[in-house]
Design a protein around this motif. Structure first.
Motif, short mmCIF file in Angstrom:
data_model
loop_
_atom_site.label_atom_id
_atom_site.label_comp_id
_atom_site.label_asym_id
_atom_site.label_seq_id
_atom_site.Cartn_x
_atom_site.Cartn_y
_atom_site.Cartn_z
N ARG A 315 0.82 -1.21 0.00
CA ARG A 315 0.00 0.00 0.00
C ARG A 315 0.86 1.27 0.00
O ARG A 315 0.42 2.31 -0.49
CB ARG A 315 -0.93 -0.01 1.21
N LEU A 316 2.08 1.16 0.52
CA LEU A 316 2.98 2.31 0.54
C LEU A 316 3.87 2.36 -0.71
O LEU A 316 4.85 3.11 -0.74
CB LEU A 316 3.84 2.27 1.81
N ASP A 317 3.52 1.57 -1.72
CA ASP A 317 4.20 1.63 -3.03
C ASP A 317 5.68 1.28 -2.94
O ASP A 317 6.44 1.62 -3.85
CB ASP A 317 4.06 3.03 -3.66
N ALA A 322 8.52 5.83 3.42
CA ALA A 322 7.21 5.48 3.96
C ALA A 322 7.28 4.18 4.75
O ALA A 322 6.66 4.04 5.82
CB ALA A 322 6.19 5.36 2.82
N LEU A 342 -3.37 3.04 7.67
CA LEU A 342 -2.97 3.65 6.40
C LEU A 342 -4.14 4.23 5.62
O LEU A 342 -3.94 4.81 4.56
CB LEU A 342 -2.23 2.62 5.53
N ARG A 345 -2.82 7.79 5.73
CA ARG A 345 -1.37 7.55 5.83
C ARG A 345 -0.59 8.80 6.20
O ARG A 345 0.44 8.73 6.86
CB ARG A 345 -0.84 6.95 4.53
N LEU A 363 5.95 11.72 5.77
CA LEU A 363 5.66 11.37 4.38
C LEU A 363 5.06 12.57 3.65
O LEU A 363 5.43 12.87 2.52
CB LEU A 363 4.70 10.18 4.34
N GLU A 364 4.14 13.27 4.31
CA GLU A 364 3.52 14.42 3.67
C GLU A 364 4.54 15.52 3.39
O GLU A 364 4.51 16.15 2.33
CB GLU A 364 2.40 14.97 4.56
N GLU A 426 0.16 5.31 -5.65
CA GLU A 426 -1.02 5.49 -4.82
C GLU A 426 -0.81 6.54 -3.74
O GLU A 426 -1.71 7.33 -3.42
CB GLU A 426 -1.45 4.15 -4.20
N THR A 427 0.38 6.57 -3.16
CA THR A 427 0.67 7.57 -2.13
C THR A 427 0.59 8.97 -2.71
O THR A 427 0.04 9.89 -2.09
CB THR A 427 2.06 7.31 -1.53
N GLU A 430 -3.09 9.89 -3.43
CA GLU A 430 -3.84 10.31 -2.24
C GLU A 430 -3.48 11.75 -1.85
O GLU A 430 -4.34 12.52 -1.41
CB GLU A 430 -3.58 9.34 -1.09
N TYR A 431 -2.22 12.09 -2.01
CA TYR A 431 -1.82 13.47 -1.72
C TYR A 431 -2.51 14.42 -2.71
O TYR A 431 -3.03 15.48 -2.32
CB TYR A 431 -0.31 13.62 -1.82
#
Length: 521
Positions: A315-317, A322, A342, A345, A363-364, A426-427, A430-431
């Motif tokens: 899920r965290l690619d 991450a 997550l 996340r 991460l952001e 995907e991360t 989502e951002y």
């Protein structure tokens, strides 16, 4: 397959002998007794035991590096040597740094006539000391070493947190013998001015700057006949300054090579751009488990936790930062709880270590660093691409109208280009979706997407005017007799979701190919 069971072995002695796989023993004496002679190495440290009984972890990797330097001898690390006292003859070879770039360690030779050790210290260097082990990336390291052997400027490009810096440092250490005059690391993280880049390079190499020539030319003059590898890290905010140095060295110094890291290419002649891929799932799981040991020393990857850890990494690619931030929660949460967390996340992955730049602690923050460098138009395209969950075509994104912006997003490692299609990790998606909601555009962009999809007629059956792709998977519009409408005026009717224009009212009058091709994702 990923190991489904990894047990902490505690402190053991690793034996790497000849071509045999590494083995773990309770004491250095037992390890030495099992050795049949050189080339071999003994090292004491923490290890994990796989299901098949073989050890893995940083102690194993360090022992393997020692064995690579043994050259017919048996080498013993300081930690292993301390257990022998006077039982065997050990020759002190001094303190050496190995290619794993962790802290230097005293190395001993077992018996025989002591000979110099060709460690990393043989080549002048200032490569940064690493406080954690380097996990995986064996194939990538080999690929990059070959690229450096055949080219003189290689840029590792990738999004924030993808491991560019760490990979570049490991490649430089592994390839160091090729550049006997030095491997020099220049950190550009705090540099903001174009001229400051060359000045910092000159200061790092201790090159006096001739005022009339300037820093870049002074460095080139000094290195004209040298065999040097220059590593420039975090180039994205000073691309023009890095390009100035690179062009000057490439023109004037035939045996100087440059290895750079950046979120986007330098875009200079002679540059080879190597996109840093995510970690393979197996490597990401290994990284998670190894970092987990720092917060939960007795963490065991068993049948139950393995599925959750694998899900987290997927899920965290496979983004190394991450994965490390997720593992940091193991002191508080179980792997299953981390996986469940997550769903948000960016709220969860905020526990980065102190002593690193702020953008590497969450991460952001890592993604925001890249996002903040975009202009308003590129930010708009980026956030609107969040509606594509499974990838998209250029036509679906907006066609020629958004191509310049899409190209810049690819260059900046925010969009992945693959065989004519595009996608966001995907991360990153989502951002982008969060930014889309902040801009108040989410409903409008999704409405344009759903409206066009619902209005697009299905393509004709393959028995009428077209064919299916090899293996029968999906319609192949390029094989239909209706391919012509995709040229000229029909192409201009493609809906421009990223550009923000309204969707067309109809597709191809014959078979609806316009709607189908534009919106397949």
């Amino acid at each position: 397959m990923t190991d489904t069971r990894l047990l902490p072995a505690g402190t053991v002695t690793i034996l790497c002998a000849g071509d045999a796989p590494p083995a773990a023993f309770a004491t250095p004496e037992e390890a030495l007794a099992a050795s049949a002679g050189g080339p071999a190495a003994l090292h004491t440290g923490e290890a994990l035991i796989r299901e098949d009984g073989t050890p893995t972890g940083p102690a194993v990797r360090r022992c393997e590096l020692l064995r690579a330097l043994a050259d017919g001898r048996t080498l013993v690390s300081a930690r292993a040597a301390s257990a022998f006292e006077d039982a065997v003859t050990l020759h002190d070879l001094g303190v050496h740094r190995l290619a794993d770039l962790t802290a230097p360690e005293r190395i001993f030779q077992l018996g025989g006539t002591p000979e110099p050790l060709r460690s990393l210290d043989v080549v002048p260097n200032n490569l940064p000391v690493q406080l954690t082990g380097f996990v995986g990336r064996e194939a990538e390291t080999g690929d990059l070493r070959r690229l450096l052997a055949g080219g003189r400027l290689v840029t590792l490009a990738g999004p924030g947190g993808s491991g560019k810096t760490r990979l570049a440092a490991q490649v430089a250490a592994a390839a160091a013998p090729r550049w006997p005059d030095g491997v020099w690391w220049v950190e550009l993280d705090a540099v903001t001015g174009r001229a400051e880049v060359a000045e910092l390079v000159a200061a790092t190499l201790d090159v006096p700057v001739e005022p009339r020539a300037g820093a870049a030319r002074s460095v080139a003059t000094e290195l004209r006949d040298r065999r040097v590898l220059l590593c420039l890290d975090n180039c994205e905010q000073v691309l023009d300054g890095v390009a100035d140095v690179a062009v000057e060295l490439l023109k004037s110094c035939p045996e100087v090579a440059l290895l750079t890291t950046s979120r986007e290419p330098l875009d200079v002649p002679g540059e080879t751009v190597w996109r840093v891929p995510p970690l393979a799932v197996e490597e990401a799981v290994a990284l998670f488990v190894e970092r987990a040991g720092a917060v939960r020393p007795l963490f065991t990857l068993d049948t139950s936790s393995a599925a959750a850890v694998r899900s987290v990494c997927t899920r965290l690619d496979g983004i190394p930062l991450a994965v490390e931030l997720a593992a940091a929660w193991l002191g508080t949460l179980t792997p299953h709880q981390i996986d469940a967390g997550l769903g948000d996340r960016f709220a969860l992955l905020t526990r980065g270590p102190r002593g690193v730049p702020a953008r590497q602690r969450t991460l952001e923050g890592s993604i925001a660093w890249s996002h903040d460098q975009l202009d308003d138009a590129d930010r708009a395209v980026f956030r609107r691409l969040a509606v594509f969950a499974g990838g998209f075509t250029l036509d679906a994104a907006g066609g020629p109208a958004v191509l310049p912006a899409l190209g810049r997003l690819v260059d900046k490692s925010l969009v992945v280009a693959e065989d004519g299609r595009y996608r966001l990790l995907e991360t990153l998606r989502e951002y982008a979706a969060a930014r889309l909601a902040e801009a108040g555009e989410a409903d409008a962009v999704r409405e344009r997407t759903s409206t066009t999809t619902s209005r697009s007629p299905k393509p004709p059956s393959p028995t009428s005017t077209g064919t299916r792709t090899p293996g029968g998977r999906g319609w192949n519009p390029s094989a239909t007799t209706c391919a012509r409408p995709w040229n000229g005026r029909w192409r201009r009717r493609i809906p421009t979701v990223a550009a923000g224009s309204p969707p067309p009212s109809r597709g191809c009058g014959t078979c609806g190919a316009a709607g189908t091709r534009a919106w397949r994702t």
